[in-house]
Design a protein around this motif. Structure first.
Motif, PDB file in Angstrom:
ATOM      1  N   THR B  98     128.098  34.049  59.196  1.00  0.00           N
ATOM      2  CA  THR B  98     127.329  35.048  58.452  1.00  0.00           C
ATOM      3  C   THR B  98     126.829  34.460  57.133  1.00  0.00           C
ATOM      4  OG1 THR B  98     128.836  36.674  59.387  1.00  0.00           O
ATOM      5  CG2 THR B  98     127.379  37.436  57.648  1.00  0.00           C
ATOM      6  N   LEU B  99     127.738  33.770  56.412  1.00  0.00           N
ATOM      7  CA  LEU B  99     127.340  33.170  55.134  1.00  0.00           C
ATOM      8  C   LEU B  99     126.233  32.132  55.345  1.00  0.00           C
ATOM      9  CD1 LEU B  99     130.821  32.707  53.403  1.00  0.00           C
ATOM     10  CD2 LEU B  99     129.120  34.511  53.044  1.00  0.00           C
ATOM     11  N   LEU B 100     126.419  31.288  56.367  1.00  0.00           N
ATOM     12  CA  LEU B 100     125.432  30.237  56.602  1.00  0.00           C
ATOM     13  C   LEU B 100     124.102  30.808  57.090  1.00  0.00           C
ATOM     14  CD1 LEU B 100     127.437  27.244  58.088  1.00  0.00           C
ATOM     15  CD2 LEU B 100     126.883  27.809  55.739  1.00  0.00           C
ATOM     16  N   ALA B 101     124.164  31.912  57.838  1.00  0.00           N
ATOM     17  CA  ALA B 101     122.918  32.539  58.291  1.00  0.00           C
ATOM     18  C   ALA B 101     122.112  32.991  57.080  1.00  0.00           C
ATOM     19  CB  ALA B 101     123.225  33.721  59.208  1.00  0.00           C
ATOM     20  N   VAL B 102     122.810  33.544  56.078  1.00  0.00           N
ATOM     21  CA  VAL B 102     122.116  33.965  54.861  1.00  0.00           C
ATOM     22  C   VAL B 102     121.565  32.742  54.134  1.00  0.00           C
ATOM     23  CG1 VAL B 102     122.393  35.077  52.615  1.00  0.00           C
ATOM     24  CG2 VAL B 102     123.502  36.050  54.620  1.00  0.00           C
ATOM     25  N   LEU B 103     122.362  31.668  54.070  1.00  0.00           N
ATOM     26  CA  LEU B 103     121.914  30.448  53.393  1.00  0.00           C
ATOM     27  C   LEU B 103     120.654  29.881  54.048  1.00  0.00           C
ATOM     28  CD1 LEU B 103     122.289  28.028  51.436  1.00  0.00           C
ATOM     29  CD2 LEU B 103     123.854  27.038  53.102  1.00  0.00           C
ATOM     30  N   PRO B 178     127.808  26.643  65.114  1.00  0.00           N
ATOM     31  CA  PRO B 178     126.355  26.650  65.228  1.00  0.00           C
ATOM     32  C   PRO B 178     125.828  27.835  66.031  1.00  0.00           C
ATOM     33  CG  PRO B 178     127.215  24.482  65.710  1.00  0.00           C
ATOM     34  CD  PRO B 178     128.394  25.375  65.595  1.00  0.00           C
ATOM     35  N   PHE B 179     126.535  28.203  67.087  1.00  0.00           N
ATOM     36  CA  PHE B 179     126.085  29.331  67.895  1.00  0.00           C
ATOM     37  C   PHE B 179     126.074  30.617  67.060  1.00  0.00           C
ATOM     38  CE2 PHE B 179     127.191  32.935  70.717  1.00  0.00           C
ATOM     39  CZ  PHE B 179     126.020  32.974  71.445  1.00  0.00           C
ATOM     40  N   ALA B 180     127.155  30.822  66.278  1.00  0.00           N
ATOM     41  CA  ALA B 180     127.213  32.014  65.424  1.00  0.00           C
ATOM     42  C   ALA B 180     126.087  31.975  64.397  1.00  0.00           C
ATOM     43  CB  ALA B 180     128.581  32.108  64.743  1.00  0.00           C
ATOM     44  N   VAL B 181     125.861  30.803  63.786  1.00  0.00           N
ATOM     45  CA  VAL B 181     124.787  30.687  62.795  1.00  0.00           C
ATOM     46  C   VAL B 181     123.450  31.023  63.453  1.00  0.00           C
ATOM     47  CG1 VAL B 181     123.537  29.121  61.264  1.00  0.00           C
ATOM     48  CG2 VAL B 181     126.011  28.950  61.440  1.00  0.00           C
ATOM     49  N   THR B 183     122.663  32.813  66.257  1.00  0.00           N
ATOM     50  CA  THR B 183     122.444  34.228  66.599  1.00  0.00           C
ATOM     51  C   THR B 183     122.318  35.077  65.342  1.00  0.00           C
ATOM     52  OG1 THR B 183     124.807  34.292  66.978  1.00  0.00           O
ATOM     53  CG2 THR B 183     123.418  34.532  68.888  1.00  0.00           C
ATOM     54  N   LEU B 184     123.195  34.839  64.360  1.00  0.00           N
ATOM     55  CA  LEU B 184     123.159  35.681  63.170  1.00  0.00           C
ATOM     56  C   LEU B 184     121.901  35.410  62.347  1.00  0.00           C
ATOM     57  CD1 LEU B 184     126.958  35.603  62.310  1.00  0.00           C
ATOM     58  CD2 LEU B 184     125.655  37.402  63.421  1.00  0.00           C
ATOM     59  N   LEU B 185     121.473  34.139  62.331  1.00  0.00           N
ATOM     60  CA  LEU B 185     120.234  33.821  61.612  1.00  0.00           C
ATOM     61  C   LEU B 185     119.041  34.532  62.259  1.00  0.00           C
ATOM     62  CD1 LEU B 185     118.731  32.170  59.445  1.00  0.00           C
ATOM     63  CD2 LEU B 185     118.658  30.272  61.033  1.00  0.00           C
ATOM     64  N   THR B 186     119.016  34.517  63.587  1.00  0.00           N
ATOM     65  CA  THR B 186     117.949  35.233  64.291  1.00  0.00           C
ATOM     66  C   THR B 186     117.945  36.705  63.882  1.00  0.00           C
ATOM     67  OG1 THR B 186     118.377  33.755  66.135  1.00  0.00           O
ATOM     68  CG2 THR B 186     116.941  35.610  66.573  1.00  0.00           C
ATOM     69  N   ALA B 187     119.138  37.279  63.784  1.00  0.00           N
ATOM     70  CA  ALA B 187     119.233  38.691  63.412  1.00  0.00           C
ATOM     71  C   ALA B 187     118.831  38.900  61.951  1.00  0.00           C
ATOM     72  CB  ALA B 187     120.652  39.200  63.655  1.00  0.00           C
TER      73      ALA B 187
END
Lengths: 274, 300
Positions: B98-103, B178-181, B183-187
């Motif tokens: 979640t943090l990295l998706a925001v980054l 990476p998978f979490a980043v 999917t969450l980045l896409t969202a």
């Protein structure tokens, strides 16, 4: 750009790159090691600067039957994808354009079959394979991979087919096209980008599949996942050759993966995240 | 085609049904066989005396395998290890993800390439990841981590001997972050910036925007990520096979590896089948809760 905005952007650049380098460091190190000599590779003080050599790549191909295993990977990954597509395309087509009351339940049931842990059925599959002489054959592994990925493939195709405007197909039907004509002449060309990305995902998953490869294959039909695992025994341990073999095993799929990352999210989350 | 036009109405719909079934059934039937036949066989074997090494000992064993396995302390520890592995990796990957998706949603120089680097570990086959960490990162003599520890004056750790399960959790988290980043980045990217802007106008700070706008928006993506990761994490096998072989003792044996030990190292089919059923029951308990929240979020 105001200086405050620029400062923020520079800060983010530093942070973003630092995190990216830390996360990818092991992978970069692997590639770097594959170009070192064995002595450099196990030096206690890591060499960052060294004279790159290709000798490991040559050695891997001369001393092992690398291409035999790579060939197995290619046949299993592509073959299983073709087989699964052949089963999934008609099914997803019928579900998307001729839905019935049970379509939603069928889709959720397909998803739920992925919840079954492979290992729960290791014993019967192993025994069935032994009985049918499928142990250590590419056919067996190809079948398993097709079945493993079938639910994901049906789901992905279903979400892609749903995006094709119904009117186009209905117009064709008015003109007297049969369902099969409709499928082959209209839907497949229209949905081709979706089918391609579905195939890429299936190939990636099959290429990297390790559980069944390790348990059902040996010298004859082992794909690259199992070949690389054979380096884990101490006597086979040469760091830079291991790195060269690994780099060759992962390179094609890392490239495919980058190309299809958007579709990957969609496929692996069953369309819940687009 | 011409014949069908003079057929009665119900006959046409009957033909439609046949045509439709012909399209659907190949996929459905093969999946049905794949999911039911082995399961029934596992249940059947679990009640039988069956060891590939002792072919003369056969027959019905009642609950013998169950009694034997359920009193085996390695089963309890394998269940514990499985749950610990799945939960730790979920917490690490979703939290950091979640943090990295925001980054990686922020604009910065070379963002495209940085994202590509972050994604790389996900596409690396599990056996390569495991060997890479075992030999080149965590090795007590040649590993990069040992080098780092020596250079700050610490004694290198023999990771797989001292903390086998933790080491495996680190490797698996590295693979799945990476998978979490992704999917969450896409969202995160699908959140329209006007809502964030409006909140900022109203005086919300970055934390409040994250907590009250972003997190609720991510709920669906997080539930999907948890479900998919759980499916794969329950079956973690190659990473253990290559690094610790489940040891020392049973310290890093999860259910997958325990079943492998029973079935293909000890040839105890009956015992392996009972352990297989335990894995299936555990997966189904988790699936029940996950699928309920997931199906609600699904537009089928």
């Amino acid at each position: 750009m105001s200086s405050k905005k620029l400062r923020r952007k520079l800060l983010m650049t530093a942070l973003g790159w630092a995190v990216a380098l830390v996360i990818s460091f092991p992978a970069l190190w692997l590639v770097l090691t594959s170009f070192k000599t064995e002595t450099e590779a196990i030096s206690r003080i890591p060499h960052i600067l060294f004279r790159a050599t290709l000798e490991n790549y040559v050695a891997v191909q001369e001393r092992t039957t690398y291409f035999h295993f790579a060939g197995n990977s290619v046949i299993v990954a592509i073959g299983s994808t073709i087989l699964a597509l052949a089963l999934a395309i008609p099914c997803a087509y019928a579900m998307a354009f001729m839905p019935t009351k049970r379509t939603r339940d069928t889709l959720l049931w397909m998803l739920s079959t992925k919840m079954m842990p492979s290992v729960g059925v290791l014993v019967p599959i192993y025994l069935i394979f032994r009985e049918m002489n499928l142990l250590d054959t590419r056919t067996g592994l190809l079948l398993i991979n097709a079945l493993l990925n079938l639910p994901i493939i049906v789901w992905m195709l279903y979400t892609f087919f749903k995006e094709v405007p119904r009117e186009v197909l209905e117009a064709a039907r008015m003109d007297g096209a049969s369902p099969l004509r409709e499928l082959y002449d209209l839907l497949l060309p229209l949905a081709m980008p979706g089918i391609v990305s579905t195939s890429l995902l299936a190939i990636i998953l099959a290429w990297n599949e390790a559980f069944w490869s390790l348990t059902l294959t040996a010298a004859k039909a082992a794909p690259l996942t199992a070949f690389v695992a054979s380096f884990s025994s101490p006597e086979g341990l040469f760091y830079s050759k291991l790195s060269a073999a690994s780099t060759m095993a992962i390179a094609p799929i890392v490239i495919l993966g980058w190309l299809s990352q958007k579709q990957l999210v969609r496929g692996l989350t069953f369309g819940a995240v687009k | 085609m011409t014949a069908s036009s003079i057929q009665p109405e119900n006959d046409v719909s009957w033909r439609d049904t046949v045509a439709q079934s012909a399209l659907r059934l190949p996929a459905i039937v093969s999946l049905f066989i794949w999911s039911i036949v082995p399961l029934l066989m596992t249940i059947w074997f679990s009640f039988r005396r069956y060891n590939l090494m002792e072919p003369e000992r056969t027959g019905f064993d009642g609950v013998g395998n169950y009694r034997y396995l359920l009193s085996d302390p390695s089963l309890t520890s394998a269940i514990g290890n499985t749950v610990l592995l799945v939960c730790s990796v979920l917490v690490i990957t979703i939290g950091l993800g979640t943090l990295l998706a925001v980054l990686y949603d922020q604009e910065f120089f070379g963002r495209g390439i940085a994202r590509v680097l972050v994604l790389a570990p996900f596409f690396i086959m599990p056996t390569v990841s495991a060997l890479l960490w075992k030999n080149m990162m965590m090795h007590p003599d040649y590993g990069f981590l040992a080098f780092l520890m020596r250079s700050v004056g610490l004694k290198p750790v023999d990771w797989f001997a001292v903390a086998p399960l933790t080491s495996i959790i680190i490797i698996v988290s590295w693979q799945w972050l990476p998978f979490a980043v992704l999917t969450l980045l896409t969202a995160v990217q699908s959140l329209d910036s006007e809502r964030k802007e409006a909140a900022r106008m109203d005086g919300a700070n970055a934390f409040n925007i994250f907590r009250y706008i972003l997190l609720p928006h991510l709920e669906r993506a997080i539930s999907a990520t948890v479900m998919i990761e759980t499916i794969f994490l329950l079956g973690i096998f190659a990473e253990i096979y290559v690094t610790t072989s489940g040891g020392p003792g049973f310290a890093s044996t999860n259910l997958s590896f325990l079943i492998y030990r029973y079935a293909l190292l000890e040839y105890d089919i009956g015992g392996a089948s009972v352990a297989g059923l335990v894995a299936i029951v555990l997966a189904n308990i988790l699936a029940f809760f996950l699928m309920r929240s997931f199906a609600r979020n699904l537009d089928v």
